[in-house]
Design an enzyme around this catalytic site. Structure first.
Site, PDB file in Angstrom:
ATOM      1  N   GLU A  10      -3.233  -3.988   5.610  1.00  0.00           N
ATOM      2  CA  GLU A  10      -2.978  -4.498   4.261  1.00  0.00           C
ATOM      3  C   GLU A  10      -1.504  -4.262   3.961  1.00  0.00           C
ATOM      4  O   GLU A  10      -0.953  -3.190   4.274  1.00  0.00           O
ATOM      5  CB  GLU A  10      -3.850  -3.792   3.230  1.00  0.00           C
ATOM      6  N   HIS A 153     -10.868  -6.637   0.980  1.00  0.00           N
ATOM      7  CA  HIS A 153      -9.429  -6.573   1.230  1.00  0.00           C
ATOM      8  C   HIS A 153      -8.943  -5.131   1.394  1.00  0.00           C
ATOM      9  O   HIS A 153      -7.881  -4.760   0.921  1.00  0.00           O
ATOM     10  CB  HIS A 153      -8.653  -7.284   0.117  1.00  0.00           C
TER      11      HIS A 153
END
Length: 262
Positions: A10, A153
């Site tokens: 990420e 995510h």
């Protein structure tokens, strides 16, 4: 047989065309290639050098406050190298995004990056084999299609989701190959083929490429007439229809249609 390592990173979202994606989280799971079960994992938040590049609020929960107490990349580099080096790397769009972020991070601390013995990019594999059965090839779309759950995510969660998506896609393709005349997806007109051109995309574009946008197939019909003479054809059609108006049979219309087609 080499172990598989499903991984995901990420990053920050670049604010400009030349700005960089800074790694904020790394997550990986070790998977047995024979049984496709998880046998190990590692995940960590990473504090970038400049905390101002991290937004104060983020849907995934990776906020400026969350990473402020995380270790810098230099402190976790050994563990990341250990889990990644000498294994088969698996991930969604890792060739164009995640692998580059790893190389950048190791270059920042003056160390060589880990090297894979093989690589499986699920985005490329699904483009060639699975197509657009789910609508598009976004990880969130595929997970929703197979009722796996929403994409979070977060690195470790997305790596595990990627494994489950591949399992489901592989099962569908296996069943179709077993009964091609019954189960084959003949209407898969949205199949994607990779461009032969080597295109360099921006960091922002590659983030979106991890969740590719839907493409719409467009078909074009070829006109049977020369476009330059189209006006003359229309005028002849009008004349023929006016002349045929009021006739009780089709003979008049047929006679004028012959004149139209001369």
């Amino acid at each position: 047989m080499g172990e598989l390592v499903f991984f995901d990173v990420e990053t920050t979202m670049p604010t400009g065309a030349d700005s960089r994606c800074w790694m904020l989280e790394f997550g990986a799971i070790l998977v047995c290639p024979r049984k496709l079960v998880e046998i190990g994992s590692y995940c960590t938040l990473i504090r970038p050098t400049d905390l101002s590049v991290v937004p104060p609020h983020r849907i995934s929960g990776i906020t400026r406050e969350a990473v402020s107490s995380a270790p810098p990349f230099e402190d976790v580099a050994d563990q990341i190298y250990k889990i990644m080096n000498g294994r088969v790397w698996v991930g969604h769009n890792i060739r164009r995004f995640d692998c580059l972020r790893l190389k950048e991070a190791f270059a920042d601390i003056g160390r060589p990056p880990p090297e894979p013995i093989g690589m499986i990019d699920s985005l490329n594999v699904l483009q060639q084999g699975f197509g657009r059965r789910a609508g598009d090839l976004k990880m969130a779309t595929l997970a929703s299609y197979f009722k796996i759950g929403p994409q979070k995510h977060r690195s470790i969660d997305d790596a595990r989701m990627n494994l489950e998506v591949i399992k489901h896609c592989a099962t569908v393709l296996f069943l179709e190959s077993s009964l091609p005349n019954v189960l084959s997806n003949n209407n898969n007109i949205g199949m994607v083929t990779r461009s032969k051109a080597s295109t360099t995309l921006s960091c922002r574009q590659e983030i979106r490429r991890k969740s590719p946008p839907t493409c719409t197939a467009v078909s074009h019909r070829t006109s049977p007439y020369n476009t330059r003479s189209l006006g003359k054809v229309v005028e002849k059609a009008k004349y023929a229809l006016r002349s045929a108006r009021g006739s009780r049979t089709l003979n008049t219309l047929v006679r004028h249609s012959r004149y139209l087609l001369r």
